[in-house]
Design an enzyme around this catalytic site. Structure first.
Site, PDB file in Angstrom:
ATOM      1  N   ASP A  36       6.053  18.702  -1.308  1.00 56.11           N
ATOM      2  CA  ASP A  36       4.927  18.906  -0.391  1.00 56.11           C
ATOM      3  C   ASP A  36       4.735  20.383  -0.045  1.00 56.11           C
ATOM      4  O   ASP A  36       3.610  20.876   0.018  1.00 56.11           O
ATOM      5  CB  ASP A  36       5.159  18.128   0.910  1.00 56.11           C
ATOM      6  CG  ASP A  36       5.003  16.633   0.690  1.00 56.11           C
ATOM      7  OD1 ASP A  36       4.756  16.235  -0.480  1.00 56.11           O
ATOM      8  OD2 ASP A  36       5.147  15.875   1.663  1.00 56.11           O
ATOM      9  N   ALA A  37       5.838  21.075   0.171  1.00 56.46           N
ATOM     10  CA  ALA A  37       5.758  22.472   0.603  1.00 56.46           C
ATOM     11  C   ALA A  37       5.089  23.335  -0.471  1.00 56.46           C
ATOM     12  O   ALA A  37       4.257  24.201  -0.164  1.00 56.46           O
ATOM     13  CB  ALA A  37       7.153  23.010   0.902  1.00 56.46           C
ATOM     14  N   TYR A  39       2.982  22.237  -2.740  1.00 58.16           N
ATOM     15  CA  TYR A  39       1.570  21.836  -2.756  1.00 58.16           C
ATOM     16  C   TYR A  39       0.818  22.567  -1.639  1.00 58.16           C
ATOM     17  O   TYR A  39      -0.248  23.146  -1.858  1.00 58.16           O
ATOM     18  CB  TYR A  39       1.460  20.320  -2.581  1.00 58.16           C
ATOM     19  CG  TYR A  39       0.046  19.808  -2.569  1.00 58.16           C
ATOM     20  CD1 TYR A  39      -0.589  19.428  -3.746  1.00 58.16           C
ATOM     21  CD2 TYR A  39      -0.670  19.719  -1.370  1.00 58.16           C
ATOM     22  CE1 TYR A  39      -1.896  18.974  -3.746  1.00 58.16           C
ATOM     23  CE2 TYR A  39      -1.981  19.275  -1.353  1.00 58.16           C
ATOM     24  CZ  TYR A  39      -2.592  18.898  -2.540  1.00 58.16           C
ATOM     25  OH  TYR A  39      -3.894  18.453  -2.532  1.00 58.16           O
ATOM     26  N   ASP A  40       1.397  22.550  -0.447  1.00 57.30           N
ATOM     27  CA  ASP A  40       0.758  23.216   0.701  1.00 57.30           C
ATOM     28  C   ASP A  40       0.568  24.702   0.443  1.00 57.30           C
ATOM     29  O   ASP A  40      -0.435  25.292   0.826  1.00 57.30           O
ATOM     30  CB  ASP A  40       1.608  23.021   1.968  1.00 57.30           C
ATOM     31  CG  ASP A  40       1.604  21.568   2.422  1.00 57.30           C
ATOM     32  OD1 ASP A  40       0.740  20.801   1.940  1.00 57.30           O
ATOM     33  OD2 ASP A  40       2.479  21.197   3.223  1.00 57.30           O
ATOM     34  N   LEU A  86     -19.496 -12.090  -7.381  1.00 55.05           N
ATOM     35  CA  LEU A  86     -18.728 -13.005  -8.223  1.00 55.05           C
ATOM     36  C   LEU A  86     -18.806 -14.414  -7.682  1.00 55.05           C
ATOM     37  O   LEU A  86     -18.839 -14.617  -6.470  1.00 55.05           O
ATOM     38  CB  LEU A  86     -17.248 -12.584  -8.238  1.00 55.05           C
ATOM     39  CG  LEU A  86     -16.893 -11.303  -8.963  1.00 55.05           C
ATOM     40  CD1 LEU A  86     -15.484 -10.877  -8.588  1.00 55.05           C
ATOM     41  CD2 LEU A  86     -17.005 -11.496 -10.471  1.00 55.05           C
ATOM     42  N   GLU A 117      -7.374  -9.311 -13.088  1.00 55.96           N
ATOM     43  CA  GLU A 117      -7.262  -8.208 -12.128  1.00 55.96           C
ATOM     44  C   GLU A 117      -7.109  -8.769 -10.718  1.00 55.96           C
ATOM     45  O   GLU A 117      -7.713  -9.789 -10.405  1.00 55.96           O
ATOM     46  CB  GLU A 117      -8.543  -7.350 -12.154  1.00 55.96           C
ATOM     47  CG  GLU A 117      -8.917  -6.861 -13.529  1.00 55.96           C
ATOM     48  CD  GLU A 117     -10.338  -6.271 -13.560  1.00 55.96           C
ATOM     49  OE1 GLU A 117     -10.903  -5.994 -12.490  1.00 55.96           O
ATOM     50  OE2 GLU A 117     -10.852  -6.101 -14.678  1.00 55.96           O
ATOM     51  N   LYS A 119      -8.071  -9.281  -6.981  1.00 57.73           N
ATOM     52  CA  LYS A 119      -9.321  -9.088  -6.253  1.00 57.73           C
ATOM     53  C   LYS A 119      -8.984  -8.359  -4.960  1.00 57.73           C
ATOM     54  O   LYS A 119      -8.398  -8.937  -4.045  1.00 57.73           O
ATOM     55  CB  LYS A 119      -9.988 -10.429  -5.954  1.00 57.73           C
ATOM     56  CG  LYS A 119     -11.342 -10.266  -5.308  1.00 57.73           C
ATOM     57  CD  LYS A 119     -12.101 -11.581  -5.294  1.00 57.73           C
ATOM     58  CE  LYS A 119     -13.564 -11.398  -4.959  1.00 57.73           C
ATOM     59  NZ  LYS A 119     -13.802 -10.910  -3.611  1.00 57.73           N
ATOM     60  N   ARG A 140     -22.639  -0.975  -1.988  1.00 60.25           N
ATOM     61  CA  ARG A 140     -23.296  -2.012  -2.773  1.00 60.25           C
ATOM     62  C   ARG A 140     -24.597  -2.472  -2.102  1.00 60.25           C
ATOM     63  O   ARG A 140     -25.578  -2.770  -2.776  1.00 60.25           O
ATOM     64  CB  ARG A 140     -22.345  -3.201  -2.917  1.00 60.25           C
ATOM     65  CG  ARG A 140     -22.945  -4.385  -3.590  1.00 60.25           C
ATOM     66  CD  ARG A 140     -21.893  -5.458  -3.846  1.00 60.25           C
ATOM     67  NE  ARG A 140     -22.507  -6.602  -4.490  1.00 60.25           N
ATOM     68  CZ  ARG A 140     -23.093  -7.592  -3.848  1.00 60.25           C
ATOM     69  NH1 ARG A 140     -23.140  -7.578  -2.522  1.00 60.25           N
ATOM     70  NH2 ARG A 140     -23.649  -8.587  -4.500  1.00 60.25           N
ATOM     71  N   CYS A 411      13.244 -20.732  35.643  1.00 63.62           N
ATOM     72  CA  CYS A 411      13.319 -21.392  34.348  1.00 63.62           C
ATOM     73  C   CYS A 411      12.445 -22.647  34.361  1.00 63.62           C
ATOM     74  O   CYS A 411      12.577 -23.471  35.270  1.00 63.62           O
ATOM     75  CB  CYS A 411      14.763 -21.767  34.052  1.00 63.62           C
ATOM     76  SG  CYS A 411      14.926 -22.829  32.620  1.00 63.62           S
TER      77      CYS A 411
END
Ligand code: IVH
Length: 676
Positions: A36-37, A39-40, A86, A117, A119, A140, A411
């Site tokens: 990560d470091a 990448y940063d 579908l 696949e 759903k 959509r 109780c």
């Protein structure tokens, strides 16, 4: 200084390339190759360059994902090719019907190849790429036209702003699903509750709500992911098979489900369905079924579309895992050790394959966390074979007459004061031996199969015995006479005699069963076994102080404290003496003398075995010195896995733990001189 600028341009481009590569590894392949470091560091260097040289800016730069100015409204987008929905099927029979119609239409005798696949339970999305660059993202909508949500879509890290690789059509529309993984949903909802006092009902609603934000900076903070499942318009021909298309999209840097598989014929499809249904609860995101698509695009074209759904695909839905229902009441139950547990009485609802009308609410902290009141509408969740849980309250549906749930002071079974110990979430009834609920539960536990195994002493008879005053505690059982029993409601002479005989038989037991049957807090079977082994006799066990108790494997200060507290109570010591006086006895405990071949090895059993039950296997392994435990951890030395093994097997494999099948276990037991 044009050379300098050229050098900077070069560095900027190189940084972008590198960051795109790392984004793809991290968000699409789930397999980062950089810390990560690092990448940063790359990202801040790029930001720095872009800030200092605005002419180097590029809208598709990896820095441009944080979201920009808010829109006034979304613009409508007409889909060049309609976004279809579908048809659903809900049973094996219906799926066979679908396959039959496909074969009939195609005049095909043989098996059809299907691309299978998951759903995904999210929101459909259309992504338009031109010259490899993302130019538009659209919902959509009604299938014919949706809304332009490009700014929001650009903030989703697993959606590439530029396609990778080569050979993509100049214009390409990718279609797929945006969803919120479960872990992200949980933490996002927790934050939403803290900051806004409201939560989303499920990950799908959270994903939909996140995409509808006019301010893309809000969307940027939501843990959304994208998974591609097809293509829309394309300026060039694509692969001839659905499965190849997905592989192609993967090469271009898009995420596709790692679960996609090709199956030929109905049986293979149903097998895939069952396999994924079994793993459903362990997937990182919700899925609500399986989509089966005829793999050949040529056959898809021959089959065509009817109304708004293709004839070449179908969704085989899973049973719903979550349903909405009403909490009609919250009652408090008293357990064997006095623990007071709130239980929701629900309007019956069919969820996860069964009808649910009760759900435990665990404790008062859980009720506070849910913010639950009597009369609330709640989402009940039952995933896999797990017990049903109240997942959340639908606050919008709270009726005006909803009433808060408070812990009773007394109780509900015996009226003794309820105690809540500082630092403990569980509330308890203080009437240990006088509380009929605790008496009943103690008797039930004592008689249960894995404790004293008293056949015929079920819940109903226990109720009668208590009501008639024939027993108050477990030692009273051994004083029962057939005549007195036969006088009980609905218990005939024969059953009475049988029960007395079963009670008599239970006198012959083992020390570990007896210790387990006493029902000391947090002393389960495994702990009882360890205690019996360690101390060998009841006298040494009872005499042990907390320090000596803690020398037993798996006994820490808490369990040791419970045991000590149990024997500190004079009444329990008397009870024990009465049980021993009643003739309960056991053979001397054979210590595995530190020499068992599995001494000190922690073994876990999972799945089913053919030649013996798991209990028998556990007993035999324990006799060889093994410590049989219920869960896999880094300390596990061996996993015995039969068919049907699930998460324990997966976990053992990732931890690199030895795994045996039944044949291997039998061979080993045989070698150790046992009969098998
Ligand atoms: S294909 C022509 N594949 O389900 C077929 N849809 O009920 C159109 N969905 O609107 C869709 N996972 O949002 C397809 N693997 C998958 C899917 C999937 C989820 C959603 C999609 C669609 C809805 C239809």
């Amino acid at each position: 200084m044009p050379e300098d600028l050229a050098a900077l341009r070069h560095e900027t481009e190189r940084l972008r390339e590198e960051l795109r590569h790392h984004n793809h590894r991290y968000y699409v392949l789930d397999d980062p190759t950089v810390a990560d470091a690092e990448y940063d560091r790359l990202l801040s260097r790029l930001r720095e360059l872009e800030a200092a040289h605005p002419d180097l800016l590029d809208p598709d730069s990896p820095t441009q994902r944080v979201g920009g100015a808010a829109l006034a409204a979304f613009v409508a987008v007409r889909h060049e090719l309609p976004m279809l929905s579908l048809d659903n099927v809900f049973s094996e029979e219906e799926f066979r019907g679908f396959d039959r119609r496909v074969r009939e239409r195609l005049g095909e005798e043989g098996d059809i190849r299907y691309c299978c696949e998951p759903k995904l339970d999210g929101v459909a999305l259309s992504l338009l790429y031109e010259d490899g660059a993302l130019v538009r993202g659209a919902t959509r909508g009604d299938g014919a036209s949706g809304e332009d949500i490009t700014a929001n879509v650009r903030t989703i890290a697993s959606i590439p702003l530029r396609l990778l690789g080569e050979g993509w059509p100049q214009r390409l529309e990718v279609r797929g699903e945006v969803y919120m993984p479960r872990a992200g949903f949980e933490s996002f909802n927790r934050r939403a509750l803290e900051t806004e006092g409201k939560t989303f009902v499920n990950p799908r609603n959270a994903a939909a709500g996140s995409l509808r934000q006019l301010d893309s900076r809000i969307t940027a903070q939501r843990p959304l992911e994208f998974c591609a499942y097809g293509a829309g318009v394309s300026s060039a021909a694509l692969s001839g098979r659905q499965s190849q298309l997905l592989a192609q999209l993967r090469d271009w840097g898009l995420r596709c489900s790692p679960e996609v598989k090709v199956a030929t014929g109905v049986a293979a499809c149903l097998e895939y369905y069952a396999e994924l249904l079994g793993r459903r609860a362990r997937l990182p995101h919700d899925i609500d079924g399986i989509v089966f698509k005829v793999d050949s695009i040529a056959l898809q074209e021959r089959l065509g579309t009817v109304a708004r759904a293709p004839r070449w695909a179908v969704a085989h839905k899973f049973p719903a895992e979550e349903e909405m229902t009403r909490v009609e009441d919250v009652e408090f139950q008293v357990g064997r050790t006095g623990a007071i547990t709130p239980v929701a009485r629900l309007a019956p609802v069919f969820v996860g394959g069964v009808t649910v009308s009760n759900a435990t609410l665990h404790n008062m902290d859980e009720i506070a966390r849910l913010g639950l009141m009597r009369g609330d509408t709640v989402i009940v969740r039952r995933a896999g074979d797990v017990i049903p849980q109240v997942a959340r309250v639908v606050m919008e549906r709270r009726p005006l007459d909803a009433t808060p749930v408070t812990l009773p002071d007394q109780c509900p079974a015996c009226g003794s004061p309820v105690e809540r110990v500082e630092g403990e979430v569980v509330a308890r009834c203080s009437g240990t031996l006088v509380c009929p609920a605790q008496q009943r539960e103690a008797l039930r536990h004592f008689a249960s199969r894995r404790a004293m195994d008293i056949d015929g002493l079920g819940e109903r008879i226990i109720e009668h015995l208590l009501a008639a005053g024939l027993v108050r505690d477990v030692a009273d059982l051994y004083t029962l006479q057939p005549d007195a029993l036969a006088a009980l409601d609905r218990l005939g002479q024969k059953s009475a005699v049988n029960l007395v005989m079963a009670i008599a038989r239970s006198r012959e037991t083992t020390l570990e069963r007896f210790l387990y049957a006493l029902g000391m807090r947090e002393v389960g079977e495994a702990t009882a076994r360890a205690l019996a082994r360690h101390f060998g006799t009841l006298e040494t066990f009872v005499a042990a102080d907390v320090t000596r108790l803690q020398q037993v494997q798996d006994v820490g200060p808490v369990v040791a404290g419970h045991i000590a507290a149990f024997f500190a109570d004079q009444r329990n010591r008397e009870l024990l003496a009465r049980l021993v006086a009643a003739g309960i006895h056991w053979p001397a405990v054979e210590k595995p003398a530190g020499g068992g071949p599995l001494e000190g090895v922690s073994v876990v059993l999972t799945g089913t075995l053919d030649s013996m039950t798991r209990d028998e296997a556990a007993e035999r392994l324990a006799a060889l010195g093994a410590r049989v435990s219920g869960s896999v951890s880094a300390k596990t030395g061996l996993l015995v896995a039969g068919p049907g093994a699930g998460s324990k097997l997966t976990k053992a494999q990732t931890l690199g733990i030895d795994v045996w099948d039944e044949a291997r276990l039998l061979a080993f037991l045989h070698e150790q001189g046992g009969s098998s």
